[in-house]
Scaffold this motif. Sequence first.
Motif, PDB file in Angstrom:
ATOM      1  N   GLY A  11      89.889  66.517  24.374  1.00  0.00           N
ATOM      2  CA  GLY A  11      89.555  65.624  25.352  1.00  0.00           C
ATOM      3  C   GLY A  11      88.139  64.726  25.698  1.00  0.00           C
ATOM      4  N   GLU A  12      87.253  65.183  24.860  1.00  0.00           N
ATOM      5  CA  GLU A  12      85.995  64.642  25.270  1.00  0.00           C
ATOM      6  C   GLU A  12      86.212  63.226  23.977  1.00  0.00           C
ATOM      7  N   GLU A  13      86.354  62.959  23.249  1.00  0.00           N
ATOM      8  CA  GLU A  13      87.288  61.169  22.527  1.00  0.00           C
ATOM      9  C   GLU A  13      87.735  60.885  22.933  1.00  0.00           C
ATOM     10  N   ALA A  14      89.628  61.503  23.618  1.00  0.00           N
ATOM     11  CA  ALA A  14      90.028  60.549  24.207  1.00  0.00           C
ATOM     12  C   ALA A  14      89.422  60.300  25.455  1.00  0.00           C
ATOM     13  N   LEU A  15      88.057  60.517  26.362  1.00  0.00           N
ATOM     14  CA  LEU A  15      87.546  60.507  27.013  1.00  0.00           C
ATOM     15  C   LEU A  15      86.670  59.370  27.015  1.00  0.00           C
ATOM     16  N   LYS A  16      86.138  59.305  25.667  1.00  0.00           N
ATOM     17  CA  LYS A  16      85.240  58.259  25.340  1.00  0.00           C
ATOM     18  C   LYS A  16      85.836  57.534  24.600  1.00  0.00           C
ATOM     19  N   ALA A  17      87.112  57.190  24.101  1.00  0.00           N
ATOM     20  CA  ALA A  17      87.997  57.015  23.231  1.00  0.00           C
ATOM     21  C   ALA A  17      88.100  54.721  25.070  1.00  0.00           C
TER      22      ALA A  17
END
Length: 183
Positions: free
Chosen positions: A22-28
């Motif tokens: 989730g956090e990586e997806a939001l950052k991307a």
Amino acid sequence: MNNDELEISINNLGKDVDKLNGEEALKAYTKYTSPKTIYKVTMMKNMHSVIEATRGWDDGKDLGISFFYDHLHSSQEDINRDIKPTVNDITNGPVYKLHIIKDELQKHRDAFSKEQLEELETAMKGFDYSLDTQLKTIRSYKNIVNNPYTSNNYDYEEEEKYNGARTYLTDFESNLGVAKPEY
């Protein structure tokens, strides 16, 4: 890339995105929907091509001015023969690219701030004016031997609009952090 390579690349990218937490997806998502990324990927190359095509007197890339210098001592027949191909080069090159930029800006309006939109739109209006002036000037050579650049009607407004457009675009690109220094 050819279509097969592009399809493989997109499929691999899709798999990589699916693996993000989730956090990586939001950052991307935040990175790839930023105005900086959108501008660099969808508009910047075409915008700089338009800049080159409207740059001015001394580098030969402004086809209106090049047409003038190329035909200083040409016959009216040669001038008339060369008008249509030159107009087509402008219409199918920088004018077309400016339309692509406008379409991309419409697709991604929500990614840009009001100030960024105003800077880009003002710059595009200046480049559009400059290209339109090139087309009108070239067409004005048809069946006249008068040089539009030495007539009283030519008031350097094209150059002024171009310089203003460059200023707006430079401010826009500087604020995004994508400005390229000129040498």
